[in-house]
Design a protein around this motif. Structure first.
Motif, PDB file in Angstrom:
ATOM      1  N   CYS A 187      38.387  44.705  38.086  1.00 42.12           N
ATOM      2  CA  CYS A 187      39.847  44.676  38.120  1.00 42.12           C
ATOM      3  C   CYS A 187      40.428  45.361  36.892  1.00 42.12           C
ATOM      4  CB  CYS A 187      40.343  43.234  38.201  1.00 42.12           C
ATOM      5  SG  CYS A 187      40.034  42.397  39.766  1.00 42.12           S
ATOM      6  N   ALA A 188      39.863  45.060  35.718  1.00 41.12           N
ATOM      7  CA  ALA A 188      40.359  45.670  34.484  1.00 41.12           C
ATOM      8  C   ALA A 188      40.233  47.186  34.536  1.00 41.12           C
ATOM      9  CB  ALA A 188      39.587  45.107  33.289  1.00 41.12           C
ATOM     10  N   TYR A 189      39.105  47.677  35.045  1.00 37.70           N
ATOM     11  CA  TYR A 189      38.891  49.122  35.120  1.00 37.70           C
ATOM     12  C   TYR A 189      39.924  49.783  36.031  1.00 37.70           C
ATOM     13  CZ  TYR A 189      36.668  53.591  36.153  1.00 37.70           C
ATOM     14  OH  TYR A 189      36.421  54.930  36.322  1.00 37.70           O
ATOM     15  N   GLU A 190      40.144  49.201  37.201  1.00 33.99           N
ATOM     16  CA  GLU A 190      41.119  49.777  38.138  1.00 33.99           C
ATOM     17  C   GLU A 190      42.528  49.733  37.543  1.00 33.99           C
ATOM     18  OE1 GLU A 190      40.985  51.053  41.456  1.00 33.99           O
ATOM     19  OE2 GLU A 190      38.853  51.345  41.006  1.00 33.99           O
ATOM     20  N   LEU A 191      42.849  48.666  36.831  1.00 36.03           N
ATOM     21  CA  LEU A 191      44.198  48.530  36.287  1.00 36.03           C
ATOM     22  C   LEU A 191      44.439  49.443  35.088  1.00 36.03           C
ATOM     23  CD1 LEU A 191      44.597  44.654  36.600  1.00 36.03           C
ATOM     24  CD2 LEU A 191      45.745  46.410  37.965  1.00 36.03           C
ATOM     25  N   LEU A 247      33.421  53.197  47.021  1.00 35.98           N
ATOM     26  CA  LEU A 247      34.058  52.932  45.734  1.00 35.98           C
ATOM     27  C   LEU A 247      33.071  53.024  44.584  1.00 35.98           C
ATOM     28  CD1 LEU A 247      36.475  50.025  46.709  1.00 35.98           C
ATOM     29  CD2 LEU A 247      37.082  52.376  46.119  1.00 35.98           C
ATOM     30  N   PHE A 248      31.841  52.557  44.797  1.00 30.67           N
ATOM     31  CA  PHE A 248      30.829  52.721  43.754  1.00 30.67           C
ATOM     32  C   PHE A 248      30.577  54.214  43.487  1.00 30.67           C
ATOM     33  CE2 PHE A 248      29.309  48.274  44.639  1.00 30.67           C
ATOM     34  CZ  PHE A 248      29.503  47.808  43.349  1.00 30.67           C
ATOM     35  N   ASP A 249      30.511  55.012  44.544  1.00 31.36           N
ATOM     36  CA  ASP A 249      30.324  56.452  44.356  1.00 31.36           C
ATOM     37  C   ASP A 249      31.519  57.067  43.636  1.00 31.36           C
ATOM     38  OD1 ASP A 249      27.826  56.486  45.525  1.00 31.36           O
ATOM     39  OD2 ASP A 249      28.554  57.052  47.512  1.00 31.36           O
ATOM     40  N   GLU A 250      32.712  56.581  43.945  1.00 34.29           N
ATOM     41  CA  GLU A 250      33.908  57.071  43.259  1.00 34.29           C
ATOM     42  C   GLU A 250      33.826  56.747  41.770  1.00 34.29           C
ATOM     43  OE1 GLU A 250      38.635  55.933  43.176  1.00 34.29           O
ATOM     44  OE2 GLU A 250      37.653  56.055  45.142  1.00 34.29           O
ATOM     45  N   TRP A 251      33.409  55.539  41.445  1.00 31.67           N
ATOM     46  CA  TRP A 251      33.270  55.171  40.037  1.00 31.67           C
ATOM     47  C   TRP A 251      32.245  56.056  39.331  1.00 31.67           C
ATOM     48  CZ3 TRP A 251      32.963  49.052  40.230  1.00 31.67           C
ATOM     49  CH2 TRP A 251      34.238  48.564  40.562  1.00 31.67           C
ATOM     50  N   HIS A 261      48.030  50.581  33.076  1.00 25.29           N
ATOM     51  CA  HIS A 261      48.409  49.308  32.480  1.00 25.29           C
ATOM     52  C   HIS A 261      47.717  49.119  31.125  1.00 25.29           C
ATOM     53  CE1 HIS A 261      50.506  47.927  36.071  1.00 25.29           C
ATOM     54  NE2 HIS A 261      49.472  48.350  36.792  1.00 25.29           N
ATOM     55  N   ASP A 262      48.350  48.325  30.282  1.00 27.86           N
ATOM     56  CA  ASP A 262      47.777  47.914  29.002  1.00 27.86           C
ATOM     57  C   ASP A 262      46.971  46.650  29.288  1.00 27.86           C
ATOM     58  OD1 ASP A 262      47.174  47.246  26.414  1.00 27.86           O
ATOM     59  OD2 ASP A 262      49.244  46.796  25.822  1.00 27.86           O
ATOM     60  N   VAL A 263      45.639  46.761  29.269  1.00 26.96           N
ATOM     61  CA  VAL A 263      44.773  45.691  29.767  1.00 26.96           C
ATOM     62  C   VAL A 263      43.942  45.096  28.640  1.00 26.96           C
ATOM     63  CG1 VAL A 263      42.877  45.119  31.334  1.00 26.96           C
ATOM     64  CG2 VAL A 263      44.657  46.719  32.063  1.00 26.96           C
ATOM     65  N   VAL A 264      43.904  43.755  28.601  1.00 26.71           N
ATOM     66  CA  VAL A 264      43.025  43.024  27.702  1.00 26.71           C
ATOM     67  C   VAL A 264      42.204  42.054  28.543  1.00 26.71           C
ATOM     68  CG1 VAL A 264      42.836  41.493  25.712  1.00 26.71           C
ATOM     69  CG2 VAL A 264      44.716  43.145  25.834  1.00 26.71           C
ATOM     70  N   LEU A 289      39.170  53.915  27.881  1.00 29.06           N
ATOM     71  CA  LEU A 289      40.474  54.259  28.453  1.00 29.06           C
ATOM     72  C   LEU A 289      41.620  53.541  27.764  1.00 29.06           C
ATOM     73  CD1 LEU A 289      39.415  54.261  32.208  1.00 29.06           C
ATOM     74  CD2 LEU A 289      40.098  56.257  30.856  1.00 29.06           C
ATOM     75  N   GLY A 290      41.320  52.835  26.674  1.00 29.58           N
ATOM     76  CA  GLY A 290      42.375  52.213  25.880  1.00 29.58           C
ATOM     77  C   GLY A 290      42.546  50.726  26.068  1.00 29.58           C
ATOM     78  N   GLY A 291      41.769  50.115  26.949  1.00 23.75           N
ATOM     79  CA  GLY A 291      41.840  48.673  27.122  1.00 23.75           C
ATOM     80  C   GLY A 291      40.969  47.946  26.107  1.00 23.75           C
ATOM     81  N   GLU A 292      41.028  46.627  26.149  1.00 19.91           N
ATOM     82  CA  GLU A 292      40.223  45.797  25.257  1.00 19.91           C
ATOM     83  C   GLU A 292      39.373  44.836  26.073  1.00 19.91           C
ATOM     84  OE1 GLU A 292      42.084  44.023  21.682  1.00 19.91           O
ATOM     85  OE2 GLU A 292      43.959  44.844  22.492  1.00 19.91           O
ATOM     86  N   VAL A 293      38.183  44.562  25.575  1.00 23.86           N
ATOM     87  CA  VAL A 293      37.334  43.515  26.133  1.00 23.86           C
ATOM     88  C   VAL A 293      36.977  42.586  24.986  1.00 23.86           C
ATOM     89  CG1 VAL A 293      35.198  42.954  27.335  1.00 23.86           C
ATOM     90  CG2 VAL A 293      36.417  45.075  27.902  1.00 23.86           C
ATOM     91  N   ARG A 294      37.544  41.397  25.011  1.00 22.10           N
ATOM     92  CA  ARG A 294      37.345  40.434  23.920  1.00 22.10           C
ATOM     93  C   ARG A 294      36.368  39.353  24.393  1.00 22.10           C
ATOM     94  NH1 ARG A 294      43.204  39.441  20.946  1.00 22.10           N
ATOM     95  NH2 ARG A 294      43.826  41.655  20.834  1.00 22.10           N
ATOM     96  N   GLU A 295      35.148  39.446  23.885  1.00 18.36           N
ATOM     97  CA  GLU A 295      34.126  38.472  24.227  1.00 18.36           C
ATOM     98  C   GLU A 295      34.236  37.245  23.318  1.00 18.36           C
ATOM     99  OE1 GLU A 295      30.389  40.978  25.637  1.00 18.36           O
ATOM    100  OE2 GLU A 295      31.144  41.679  23.688  1.00 18.36           O
ATOM    101  N   HIS A 296      33.665  36.123  23.784  1.00 17.04           N
ATOM    102  CA  HIS A 296      33.682  34.863  23.039  1.00 17.04           C
ATOM    103  C   HIS A 296      35.115  34.501  22.638  1.00 17.04           C
ATOM    104  CE1 HIS A 296      29.373  35.396  23.006  1.00 17.04           C
ATOM    105  NE2 HIS A 296      29.535  36.589  22.464  1.00 17.04           N
ATOM    106  N   SER A 297      36.017  34.700  23.568  1.00 17.41           N
ATOM    107  CA  SER A 297      37.441  34.430  23.341  1.00 17.41           C
ATOM    108  C   SER A 297      37.974  33.673  24.550  1.00 17.41           C
ATOM    109  CB  SER A 297      38.203  35.751  23.122  1.00 17.41           C
ATOM    110  OG  SER A 297      39.545  35.512  22.779  1.00 17.41           O
ATOM    111  N   GLU A 298      37.735  32.380  24.569  1.00 22.02           N
ATOM    112  CA  GLU A 298      38.060  31.532  25.717  1.00 22.02           C
ATOM    113  C   GLU A 298      39.564  31.417  25.934  1.00 22.02           C
ATOM    114  OE1 GLU A 298      37.409  26.870  27.136  1.00 22.02           O
ATOM    115  OE2 GLU A 298      36.825  27.546  25.121  1.00 22.02           O
ATOM    116  N   ALA A 299      40.005  31.554  27.191  1.00 21.11           N
ATOM    117  CA  ALA A 299      41.396  31.287  27.549  1.00 21.11           C
ATOM    118  C   ALA A 299      41.579  29.772  27.650  1.00 21.11           C
ATOM    119  CB  ALA A 299      41.736  31.956  28.868  1.00 21.11           C
TER     120      ALA A 299
END
Length: 418
Positions: free
Chosen positions: A15-19, A117-121, A24-27, A209-219
């Motif tokens: 979802c993050a990749y598509e967005l 879609l996998f081939d598209e990616w 979109h500004d994705v975290v 692509l400018g997004g963030e992936v924050r690991e060990h950061s529980e919501a």
């Protein structure tokens, strides 16, 4: 929009990749490492041929029989906890022919677009380990084989044609199988993907692509305002946002309660074990259907995966059940070495729904929280289609499918559809 995606499994990262590609500004936030939970230990295949929902005709009777066996493919831990009992009763109501076929058709519709879609990616630069070995559904029992064959017309309608095999045909497709295997369905188009390579590629590209992936950061909490959720409170502070995608696997249920709309997403534990190096050479990916054990050859190893265990939020390894998976391989193949070296047995919790269908859509009609969860054993298979759907929903290009909408679980919703 600034969108916080809660959950860095394959569905959340997809979802993050598509967005992020949509501008979109994705975290992405996750309580652990990206791709480390249910995505990590799955069967490593795009399971078009095995797209049936878990609630199925005959499951209740079979499940009661299996509960008497500690090494059975399906197990329900006895519990009087109200939530546990309520979930099982709701699931039992969906163990009928009508609901099963409806869920199967939905899954096939979503699964058949995964390959493209996998081939598209990949064309967009994502690099991950993938194979096209097809899949063989291998049966000892003629009764189980005939029951599965009865649904083949549904698969045919979605382009998933199978070669129907007798004993000679089964061993022609996979000579390594033992003589116990007498029947088979071979789907030459099914595909295998090593999940860690995929989640790693998705996370890397989100960042590139400018997004963030924050690991060990529980919501931990959500802040609401006049326009909906305006912030996600994590273990490391508050993240302001214009929208949220809830893709936290089994934890989507508890998190949805914090948002005031509880979803019946419960854990169904599965196991996998990787044999490296591979104990034998296999021509195809397959599933030993009587034992419900998937066998997937990957680069330098073979993965065994199976079982469905409803035992709550518990990811501990039951050694009896793990040994049953290993024994299935010893019995299913001619020259499988039961002492072959393997990595530590893995156990993880899959996000299950009572009707066996995923939850994809707006959590609260017209709000700014979208759900992408409840995929059960089909997270890898349904991730691309789910991500593309979420992207279109946020754009306002499509309407929610009533079969996957979170609102189907509201009291009285099932009566209104009949």
């Amino acid at each position: 929009m600034r969108i916080v995606v809660v959950g860095a499994g394959v569905v959340g990262l997809a979802c993050a990749y598509e967005l992020v590609r949509d501008g979109h500004d994705v975290v992405v936030v996750d309580a652990g490492a990206a791709g480390a939970e249910a995505s990590h230990g799955n069967a490593a295949k795009i399971a078009v041929a095995e797209s049936g929902p878990v609630p199925a005709p005959g499951m209740i009777v079979q499940g009661l029989k299996w509960m008497l066996r500690p090494d059975s493919p399906f197990y329900v831990k006895p519990s009087l906890a109200p939530g546990h009992l309520r979930f099982l009763l709701r699931m039992a109501r969906h163990c009928n022919e009508t609901d099963f076929r409806s869920g199967l058709e939905l899954h096939l519709r979503l699964a058949t677009e995964a390959d493209a879609l996998f081939d598209e990616w990949r064309s967009q630069g994502l690099e991950f380990e993938t194979h096209r070995r097809g899949v063989l559904l291998a049966y000892e029992s003629g009764e189980h084989f005939e029951a599965r064959l009865g649904y083949q017309a549904v698969f045919d309608r979605f382009g998933a044609q199978a070669e129907v095999l007798d004993a000679d045909g089964v061993h022609r497709v996979e000579p390594a199988l033992s003589d116990r295997i007498r029947h088979g369905l071979y789907y030459p188009g099914d595909r295998q993907i090593e999940p860690d390579s995929l989640t790693s590629a998705l996370a890397d590209h989100v960042r590139e692509l400018g997004g963030e992936v924050r690991e060990h950061s529980e919501a931990r909490a959500f802040e609401r305002g006049a326009s909906g959720v305006q912030g996600v409170v994590t273990a490391h502070g508050r993240l302001p946002c214009d929208g949220v995608v809830l893709a936290a696997g089994v934890w989507s249920g508890p998190l949805s309660r914090k948002l005031g709309v509880p979803l019946p997403i419960h854990p169904g534990k599965g196991y996998s074990v990787d044999y490296a190096p591979a104990p034998l050479a296999l021509r195809t990916s397959l599933t030993l259907e009587d034992a419900r054990v998937a066998v997937t050859p990957l680069d330098g190893m073979v993965r065994l995966a199976g079982t469905m265990e409803f035992s709550g939020f518990d990811d501990r390894v039951d050694r009896t059940r793990a040994e049953a998976i290993k024994r299935a391989a010893s019995e299913g193949f001619r020259d499988w070495d039961p002492e072959a070296p393997h990595r530590e047995v893995w156990a993880g919790m899959r996000p299950m729904t009572p009707d066996g269908r995923p939850v994809v859509g707006s959590l609260d009609n017209g709000g700014n929280v979208w759900v992408a969860s409840g995929h059960g054993m089909l997270g890898l298979t349904l991730a691309p289609g789910t991500a593309r759907t979420v992207r279109r929903l946020i754009r306002g290009e499509v309407s929610e499918d009533p079969l996957t909408s979170p609102r189907r679980f509201r009291r009285g919703a099932h009566r209104s559809r009949r």
